[in-house]
Design an enzyme around this catalytic site. Structure first.
Site, PDB file in Angstrom:
ATOM      1  N   HIS A   1       0.825  -1.211   0.000  1.00  0.00           N
ATOM      2  CA  HIS A   1       0.000   0.000   0.000  1.00  0.00           C
ATOM      3  C   HIS A   1       0.859   1.261   0.000  1.00  0.00           C
ATOM      4  O   HIS A   1       0.512   2.253  -0.646  1.00  0.00           O
ATOM      5  CB  HIS A   1      -0.933  -0.013   1.217  1.00  0.00           C
ATOM      6  CG  HIS A   1      -0.197  -0.082   2.525  1.00  0.00           C
ATOM      7  ND1 HIS A   1       0.467  -1.230   2.932  1.00  0.00           N
ATOM      8  CD2 HIS A   1       0.019   0.846   3.491  1.00  0.00           C
ATOM      9  CE1 HIS A   1       1.034  -0.993   4.116  1.00  0.00           C
ATOM     10  NE2 HIS A   1       0.779   0.259   4.473  1.00  0.00           N
TER      11      HIS A   1
ATOM     12  N   HIS B   1      27.894  -2.589 -11.773  1.00  0.00           N
ATOM     13  CA  HIS B   1      28.717  -3.435 -10.896  1.00  0.00           C
ATOM     14  C   HIS B   1      27.978  -4.660 -10.361  1.00  0.00           C
ATOM     15  O   HIS B   1      28.605  -5.694 -10.146  1.00  0.00           O
ATOM     16  CB  HIS B   1      29.221  -2.616  -9.693  1.00  0.00           C
ATOM     17  CG  HIS B   1      30.312  -1.659 -10.046  1.00  0.00           C
ATOM     18  ND1 HIS B   1      31.114  -1.049  -9.109  1.00  0.00           N
ATOM     19  CD2 HIS B   1      30.741  -1.193 -11.263  1.00  0.00           C
ATOM     20  CE1 HIS B   1      31.989  -0.252  -9.713  1.00  0.00           C
ATOM     21  NE2 HIS B   1      31.770  -0.311 -11.019  1.00  0.00           N
TER      22      HIS B   1
ATOM     23  N   ARG C   1      35.454  -8.265 -13.841  1.00  0.00           N
ATOM     24  CA  ARG C   1      35.664  -8.620 -12.426  1.00  0.00           C
ATOM     25  C   ARG C   1      34.348  -8.611 -11.649  1.00  0.00           C
ATOM     26  O   ARG C   1      34.194  -9.323 -10.661  1.00  0.00           O
ATOM     27  CB  ARG C   1      36.662  -7.665 -11.781  1.00  0.00           C
ATOM     28  CG  ARG C   1      36.181  -6.226 -11.653  1.00  0.00           C
ATOM     29  CD  ARG C   1      37.306  -5.294 -11.213  1.00  0.00           C
ATOM     30  NE  ARG C   1      36.845  -3.942 -10.936  1.00  0.00           N
ATOM     31  CZ  ARG C   1      36.558  -3.030 -11.860  1.00  0.00           C
ATOM     32  NH1 ARG C   1      36.645  -3.330 -13.141  1.00  0.00           N
ATOM     33  NH2 ARG C   1      36.162  -1.813 -11.515  1.00  0.00           N
TER      34      ARG C   1
END
Ligand code: RB5
Length: 155
Positions: free
Chosen positions: A17, A106, A140
């Protein structure tokens, strides 16, 4: 506004809500832009429990039916906790476009969680556009997000 990753799949929407009004705003923007979505509720501003709507939406993102998800409650925290119980979900609570940018580049976040009671519509718009249009950087960061699930594949 276009979706970077996959314009074929509907965006999964869920709120309680306290996030209902903001979800209706998001839904209106998506309709205006012709972006498909699936609304998992809440369907009105009556008091409700965010988990009831967030779990089905997170499951739909997890199983590939929807991509990405947008989850909204009052602060964004409760609903973000729910979606992140799903091993395939990386839900990111975002309150600035910069956080949304890094959540995508990332973290490859697949659910955007928003604090509906805190943000203005303009702020939501800017965060949403950034989130939907920013690709994952990979490299990475892929190695790092692969270590997030409790039982990673190959462990
Ligand atoms: C509802 O009052 C509120 O607690 C909920 O929307 C959310 O902010 C919880 O994290």
């Amino acid at each position: 506004m276009s979706l970077f990753n996959n314009t074929e799949k509907p965006i999964g929407l869920a709120s309680d809500h306290a996030g209902f009004q903001a979800k209706q705003y998001v839904l209106k923007i998506l309709e205006e832009k012709g972006i498909p979505y699936k609304d998992f509720g809440a369907y009105d501003a009556e008091s409700s429990d965010y988990a009831d709507f967030a779990h089905p939406m997170a499951s739909a993102v997890e199983n590939g039916e929807c991509y990405p998800g947008i989850a909204i409650c009052g602060t964004g925290n409760g609903i973000n906790m729910v979606v992140n119980k799903h091993q395939g979900i990386r839900g990111a609570l975002c309150w600035t476009p910069e956080i949304a940018f890094y959540a995508r580049t990332h973290n490859d976040a697949n659910v955007l969680s928003l604090p509906g009671r805190i943000l203005t519509e303009n702020e939501i718009y800017d965060i949403m556009v950034t989130f939907l249009n920013t690709p994952f950087e990979g490299g990475r960061h892929k190695r790092r997000i692969d270590k997030i699930p409790l039982n990673p594949v190959g462990s």
